[in-house]
Design a protein around this motif. Structure first.
Motif, PDB file in Angstrom:
ATOM      1  N   SER A  47      44.176  16.827  41.759  1.00 52.01           N
ATOM      2  CA  SER A  47      44.170  16.996  40.302  1.00 52.01           C
ATOM      3  C   SER A  47      45.345  17.830  39.814  1.00 52.01           C
ATOM      4  CB  SER A  47      42.869  17.685  39.878  1.00 52.01           C
ATOM      5  OG  SER A  47      42.809  19.011  40.409  1.00 52.01           O
ATOM      6  N   GLY A  48      46.034  18.478  40.751  1.00 54.42           N
ATOM      7  CA  GLY A  48      47.145  19.344  40.385  1.00 54.42           C
ATOM      8  C   GLY A  48      46.773  20.814  40.299  1.00 54.42           C
ATOM      9  N   GLU A  49      45.487  21.129  40.445  1.00 57.45           N
ATOM     10  CA  GLU A  49      45.073  22.532  40.402  1.00 57.45           C
ATOM     11  C   GLU A  49      45.573  23.257  41.644  1.00 57.45           C
ATOM     12  OE1 GLU A  49      41.115  24.238  38.873  1.00 57.45           O
ATOM     13  OE2 GLU A  49      40.825  24.129  41.044  1.00 57.45           O
ATOM     14  N   ILE A  50      46.164  24.422  41.419  1.00 59.28           N
ATOM     15  CA  ILE A  50      46.729  25.238  42.497  1.00 59.28           C
ATOM     16  C   ILE A  50      45.872  26.495  42.629  1.00 59.28           C
ATOM     17  CG2 ILE A  50      48.724  26.601  43.228  1.00 59.28           C
ATOM     18  CD1 ILE A  50      50.446  24.600  41.561  1.00 59.28           C
ATOM     19  N   THR A  51      45.291  26.686  43.804  1.00 65.51           N
ATOM     20  CA  THR A  51      44.437  27.845  44.043  1.00 65.51           C
ATOM     21  C   THR A  51      45.091  28.738  45.081  1.00 65.51           C
ATOM     22  OG1 THR A  51      42.450  26.561  43.560  1.00 65.51           O
ATOM     23  CG2 THR A  51      42.157  28.636  44.739  1.00 65.51           C
ATOM     24  N   VAL A  52      45.290  29.997  44.723  1.00 66.46           N
ATOM     25  CA  VAL A  52      45.835  30.987  45.650  1.00 66.46           C
ATOM     26  C   VAL A  52      44.672  31.809  46.185  1.00 66.46           C
ATOM     27  CG1 VAL A  52      47.452  32.885  45.968  1.00 66.46           C
ATOM     28  CG2 VAL A  52      47.988  31.047  44.347  1.00 66.46           C
ATOM     29  N   LEU A  53      44.573  31.920  47.504  1.00 71.65           N
ATOM     30  CA  LEU A  53      43.514  32.701  48.127  1.00 71.65           C
ATOM     31  C   LEU A  53      44.016  34.121  48.347  1.00 71.65           C
ATOM     32  CD1 LEU A  53      42.880  29.636  48.853  1.00 71.65           C
ATOM     33  CD2 LEU A  53      41.352  30.605  50.554  1.00 71.65           C
ATOM     34  N   ILE A  54      43.274  35.077  47.806  1.00 74.65           N
ATOM     35  CA  ILE A  54      43.718  36.474  47.753  1.00 74.65           C
ATOM     36  C   ILE A  54      43.035  37.260  48.868  1.00 74.65           C
ATOM     37  CG2 ILE A  54      43.900  38.505  46.294  1.00 74.65           C
ATOM     38  CD1 ILE A  54      45.448  36.028  45.289  1.00 74.65           C
ATOM     39  N   LYS A  55      43.818  37.760  49.821  1.00 70.03           N
ATOM     40  CA  LYS A  55      43.221  38.435  50.975  1.00 70.03           C
ATOM     41  C   LYS A  55      42.856  39.889  50.686  1.00 70.03           C
ATOM     42  CE  LYS A  55      47.277  40.245  53.480  1.00 70.03           C
ATOM     43  NZ  LYS A  55      47.988  40.258  54.776  1.00 70.03           N
ATOM     44  N   HIS A  56      43.307  40.431  49.578  1.00 70.35           N
ATOM     45  CA  HIS A  56      42.984  41.804  49.209  1.00 70.35           C
ATOM     46  C   HIS A  56      41.961  41.814  48.077  1.00 70.35           C
ATOM     47  CE1 HIS A  56      46.045  43.500  51.807  1.00 70.35           C
ATOM     48  NE2 HIS A  56      46.914  42.637  51.332  1.00 70.35           N
ATOM     49  N   LEU A  57      41.143  42.855  48.045  1.00 67.40           N
ATOM     50  CA  LEU A  57      40.057  42.940  47.073  1.00 67.40           C
ATOM     51  C   LEU A  57      40.589  43.104  45.654  1.00 67.40           C
ATOM     52  CD1 LEU A  57      37.049  43.231  46.321  1.00 67.40           C
ATOM     53  CD2 LEU A  57      37.264  45.681  46.801  1.00 67.40           C
ATOM     54  N   GLU A  58      40.144  42.222  44.778  1.00 69.18           N
ATOM     55  CA  GLU A  58      40.403  42.381  43.345  1.00 69.18           C
ATOM     56  C   GLU A  58      39.347  43.322  42.796  1.00 69.18           C
ATOM     57  OE1 GLU A  58      41.754  42.949  40.293  1.00 69.18           O
ATOM     58  OE2 GLU A  58      42.826  41.051  40.704  1.00 69.18           O
ATOM     59  N   MET A  59      39.781  44.526  42.444  1.00 67.94           N
ATOM     60  CA  MET A  59      38.847  45.528  41.940  1.00 67.94           C
ATOM     61  C   MET A  59      39.282  46.052  40.582  1.00 67.94           C
ATOM     62  SD  MET A  59      39.587  48.357  44.924  1.00 67.94           S
ATOM     63  CE  MET A  59      41.013  48.135  45.979  1.00 67.94           C
ATOM     64  N   GLY A  60      39.948  45.174  39.830  1.00 66.27           N
ATOM     65  CA  GLY A  60      40.376  45.543  38.500  1.00 66.27           C
ATOM     66  C   GLY A  60      41.841  45.885  38.393  1.00 66.27           C
ATOM     67  N   GLN A  61      42.534  45.982  39.525  1.00 71.32           N
ATOM     68  CA  GLN A  61      43.940  46.384  39.507  1.00 71.32           C
ATOM     69  C   GLN A  61      44.883  45.235  39.215  1.00 71.32           C
ATOM     70  OE1 GLN A  61      42.324  45.335  42.113  1.00 71.32           O
ATOM     71  NE2 GLN A  61      43.349  45.672  44.061  1.00 71.32           N
ATOM     72  N   GLY A  62      44.358  44.006  39.149  1.00 67.30           N
ATOM     73  CA  GLY A  62      45.204  42.861  38.833  1.00 67.30           C
ATOM     74  C   GLY A  62      45.911  42.271  40.026  1.00 67.30           C
ATOM     75  N   VAL A  63      45.420  42.565  41.244  1.00 72.31           N
ATOM     76  CA  VAL A  63      46.112  42.088  42.435  1.00 72.31           C
ATOM     77  C   VAL A  63      46.083  40.569  42.530  1.00 72.31           C
ATOM     78  CG1 VAL A  63      44.095  42.240  43.967  1.00 72.31           C
ATOM     79  CG2 VAL A  63      46.386  42.514  44.901  1.00 72.31           C
ATOM     80  N   SER A  64      45.048  39.932  42.008  1.00 73.15           N
ATOM     81  CA  SER A  64      44.996  38.473  42.052  1.00 73.15           C
ATOM     82  C   SER A  64      46.160  37.863  41.285  1.00 73.15           C
ATOM     83  CB  SER A  64      43.672  37.974  41.468  1.00 73.15           C
ATOM     84  OG  SER A  64      42.574  38.404  42.233  1.00 73.15           O
ATOM     85  N   THR A  65      46.482  38.446  40.147  1.00 68.41           N
ATOM     86  CA  THR A  65      47.605  37.943  39.356  1.00 68.41           C
ATOM     87  C   THR A  65      48.925  38.202  40.058  1.00 68.41           C
ATOM     88  OG1 THR A  65      46.358  38.339  37.327  1.00 68.41           O
ATOM     89  CG2 THR A  65      48.740  38.069  37.104  1.00 68.41           C
ATOM     90  N   GLY A  66      49.095  39.408  40.592  1.00 64.13           N
ATOM     91  CA  GLY A  66      50.348  39.751  41.246  1.00 64.13           C
ATOM     92  C   GLY A  66      50.620  38.899  42.469  1.00 64.13           C
ATOM     93  N   LEU A  67      49.617  38.746  43.338  1.00 67.63           N
ATOM     94  CA  LEU A  67      49.823  37.965  44.553  1.00 67.63           C
ATOM     95  C   LEU A  67      50.002  36.486  44.240  1.00 67.63           C
ATOM     96  CD1 LEU A  67      47.362  39.693  47.050  1.00 67.63           C
ATOM     97  CD2 LEU A  67      49.738  40.238  46.513  1.00 67.63           C
ATOM     98  N   SER A  68      49.277  35.990  43.255  1.00 64.96           N
ATOM     99  CA  SER A  68      49.458  34.593  42.857  1.00 64.96           C
ATOM    100  C   SER A  68      50.862  34.353  42.319  1.00 64.96           C
ATOM    101  CB  SER A  68      48.419  34.205  41.805  1.00 64.96           C
ATOM    102  OG  SER A  68      47.109  34.282  42.325  1.00 64.96           O
ATOM    103  N   THR A  69      51.410  35.326  41.606  1.00 64.39           N
ATOM    104  CA  THR A  69      52.762  35.194  41.059  1.00 64.39           C
ATOM    105  C   THR A  69      53.789  35.056  42.168  1.00 64.39           C
ATOM    106  OG1 THR A  69      52.137  36.521  39.126  1.00 64.39           O
ATOM    107  CG2 THR A  69      54.491  36.290  39.584  1.00 64.39           C
TER     108      THR A  69
END
Length: 716
Positions: A47-69
């Motif tokens: 479908s074109g959806e891109i999923t980044v798997l985040i190995k570090h805990l997202e606890m409000g610090q925005g790491v999911s956004t940073g690592l995905s970038t």
């Protein structure tokens, strides 16, 4: 351009591909499902959806956004196609490459994943381009990738990543794929929307406290009111008589009440009649502990030198001026917004656990050991968490261990229903883990020219390192106690830093910025006092002792310039400054403060930071603003005190955090850099302690050597 140094491992799984960086263990190829391109850090669906798997805990610090970038940059993805989700528990794939286990901490998430995710994105992009080249029958060199599409400039043809994903999955994994230069970045360094922000705003994110399994019970635990206490006897009859109460279990950690819902469980807990054995408990009060710390600082018994440079004794004896000061910081609770909660289900020798795990490797090991199960029979389901600040990363895995003990007790009683173990905020503040209380005794000498000649710094504080936390004299230095001390960065020819470990029964653990959260306060306030004694400006005095630390000096100059250091201020205002390097990031802060009716008002904070490559300026700004708010809570309000071994505070009403109306205006200025990114989650929380203290000292004319700052009541 730099190139990828490792060759990936390829395993086909149906019509998808698992690309391992590092190599996959046997049997792990099944992680891929459905059509598309899949690897440990990335999935591209048809479908074109891109999923980044985040190995570090997202606890409000925005790491999911940073690592995905980071990954999306090398992938040349359209940001609107990018999503993030927690990586599963799998240390072989998702371990921290320095710590060796699957964990999050030390402000290392971006730095630790930087190279991994760049490589993952670049390899996937190369495979997509090659798939398009084969489909069109043209050389891959003629193609470019942009915004989740592969383009052929000569003919104007283009294909989406989704359309190419399945074909790309069948290709061999290339090696030596070049990585982008910083000049080519289109996502890194630019502010982007935070992934999942809309879900957070509407309460759609699922945290551990939200998990609801079929037939689930809820449990709360009555823990000893004094640390080290144990249950002698328990009368649970009144609790069991309450409708909806399913069971009461005596566990090593206390007494658990299991009920149909949280309210019933908490009401039943109040009906327990427990006789506590406090023979091994900590029973001292805060004044007694403070007196013991001072005694230890004076005697130096059970201490160990962590730094020796030159001859401090001779230098102090011959100095033009010697200053001495004690700095005191209290115990602090972590106080994350989401109280601890974890759900477990044990059936037929198989256990599943859902929670916001900061150190899943430690939590998994503890659960398997307590339950007596093979590791493969314990499955963790990682979720985001509503904060941590170190609380979820205990080496004892205390909260997950409690759940495992409860599941074992439930199973022995023939109950296999899932159960959620909840901690209330009161539970955590009165019976959790804490930032260690500390005393810093500093003796510092100036020569006849007003230069820093010698420093002796004795730090009395507990260790949270498992091998050093036990009673007795330390056998080796603990860097997490002394990191950030005065002689670490400032030029001083003679220095001695000593750690003295008190034997106290209060449980302590990692807390945001570890040792820096107390050493920064003592050394930066001391530098201000030394500057005054030398008749020098606080900024100039620091810069004179930072000739070998150009990053510190640059950050200080930038913060001071933007704050107007040296220029006239409105009446009743003062500036204070401080600087610290933590986790390879340098942060300097200048606070503008006034006093109003006996209280401290922090009006403005100017922050300069050198953290290497900035992934997302918005996240950088948010982390520094949040760190400043976190630090101001400790400056203005927060402390935990003991009375007869019992914690006196229990919730936000008496363990206050910064309120919105107290938040100052914050300006963040980053120093441009092409260096690899360094940590930002913790460093911004520590200079503010001393910056405010130094400003208050200028306003009152009296030194500030303890936190939180207590002003004398206004006269009249």
């Amino acid at each position: 351009m730099s190139g990828i140094s490792r060759r990936g491992f390829v395993a086909l799984a149906g019509s998808g591909l698992v690309l391992g960086l590092p190599p996959l263990a046997a049997g792990e190829a099944g992680a891929a499902s459905g059509a598309g391109l899949s690897q440990p850090f990335l999935r591209i669906a048809s479908s074109g959806e891109i999923t980044v798997l985040i190995k570090h805990l997202e606890m409000g610090q925005g790491v999911s956004t940073g690592l995905s970038t980071i990954l999306a940059e090398e992938l040349d993805a359209d940001w609107h196609d990018v999503h993030a989700e927690p990586a599963p528990f799998n240390p072989a794939l998702y371990k921290h490459t320095v710590f060796g286990i699957q964990t999050t901490g030390g402000s290392t998430s971006v730095a630790n994943s930087w190279q991994q995710l760049r490589e993952a994105g670049a390899v996937a992009r190369a495979m997509l381009v090659q798939a398009a080249a084969q489909r069109w029958g043209v050389p891959a060199a003629e193609l470019t990738a942009h915004a989740s599409r592969v383009l052929h400039g000569a003919t104007g043809r283009q294909l989406s990543y989704g359309a190419l994903a399945e074909a790309a999955a069948r290709l061999p994994v290339p090696s030596g794929v070049p990585l982008k230069s910083s000049a080519a970045y289109s996502l890194i360094g630019r502010e982007r929307r935070r992934l999942g922000a809309a879900d957070m705003a509407r309460g759609a994110v699922v945290y551990g406290i939200d998990i609801q399994r079929p037939g689930q019970r809820v449990a709360v635990l009555q823990r000893p009111p004094r640390f080290g206490g144990r249950v002698r006897t328990v009368d649970a009859s009144a609790a069991l008589a309450l409708p909806g109460v399913r069971a009461v279990h005596r566990l090593p950690q206390g007494v658990a009440v299991v009920a149909d819902d949280s309210w019933t469980a908490m009401q039943a807990r109040q009906r327990l009649k427990i006789d506590w054995d406090d023979s091994q408990a900590e029973t001292r009060s805060t004044p007694e502990l403070k007196a013991e710390f001072k005694r230890l600082a004076a005697s130096g018994e059970s201490g160990i030198d962590t730094l020796t440079r030159g001859d401090t004794a001779t230098a102090l004896a011959g100095a033009a001026r010697v200053m001495e000061a004690d700095f005191e910081l209290p115990y602090l609770a972590h106080q994350p917004m989401e109280p601890l909660a974890v759900v477990g289900e044990l059936r037929d020798g198989h256990c599943e656990i859902w929670g916001g795990f900061q150190s899943p490797s430690i939590d998994h090991r503890a659960a398997a050991r307590i339950l007596g199960l093979p590791a493969e029979q314990v499955v963790l389901h990682p979720l985001p968490s509503g904060g941590s600040f170190g609380r979820r990363a205990t080496f004892s895995a205390d909260w997950v261990s409690e759940l495992a003990e409860l599941l074992r007790a439930q199973s022995a009683a023939g109950d296999t229903q899932p159960v959620k173990l909840m901690w209330t905020r009161e539970d955590d503040i009165t019976g959790g883990y804490y930032r260690p209380m500390s005393l810093h005794r500093l003796r510092a000498a100036l020569d006849g020219m007003g230069r820093l000649l010698a420093v002796e710094q004795t730090i009395v504080a507990q260790s949270f390192s498992p091998s050093l936390a036990k009673p007795g004299a330390p056998t080796r230095p603990d860097p997490f106690v002394t990191e950030g001390h005065l002689a670490e960065a400032y030029a001083v020819p003679h220095a001695r830093t000593r750690w003295v470990k008190p034997d106290i029964g209060v449980p302590v653990h990692t807390y945001r910025a570890l040792g820096y959260n107390h050493t920064t306060f003592s050394k930066e306030v001391m530098m201000d006092e030394l500057a005054r004694a030398a008749g020098q400006d606080a900024l100039a005095f620091r810069l004179a002792h930072l000739a070998a630390q150009p990053r510190h000096a640059a950050a200080l100059r930038l913060a001071a310039e933007r704050a107007g250091w040296g220029r006239p201020l409105p009446a009743g205002r003062a500036l204070g400054l401080a600087v610290q390097e933590a986790y390879k990031t340098v942060v300097a802060q200048v606070a503008q403060v006034r006093l109003e009716e006996g209280r401290i008002v922090v009006e403005r904070v100017v922050c300069a930071v050198d953290c290497g490559t900035v992934i997302n300026p918005g996240t950088l700004r948010a982390q520094l603003e949040g760190g400043i708010a976190f630090g101001l809570s400790a400056v203005l309000h927060n402390e935990l005190t003991l009375d007869g071994g019992r914690v006196q505070q229990s919730n936000f009403h008496d363990a206050a955090v910064l309120r919105l109306n107290e938040m100052p205006q914050v300006e963040v200025h980053s120093i441009a850099s092409d260096a690899a990114p360094t940590g930002i989650g913790e460093p911004g929380s520590v200079p503010i302690l001393a910056a405010v203290a130094n400003a208050v000292a200028r306003l009152t004319g009296r030194p500030v050597r303890s936190l939180p700052i207590r002003l004398d009541p206004p006269s009249g």
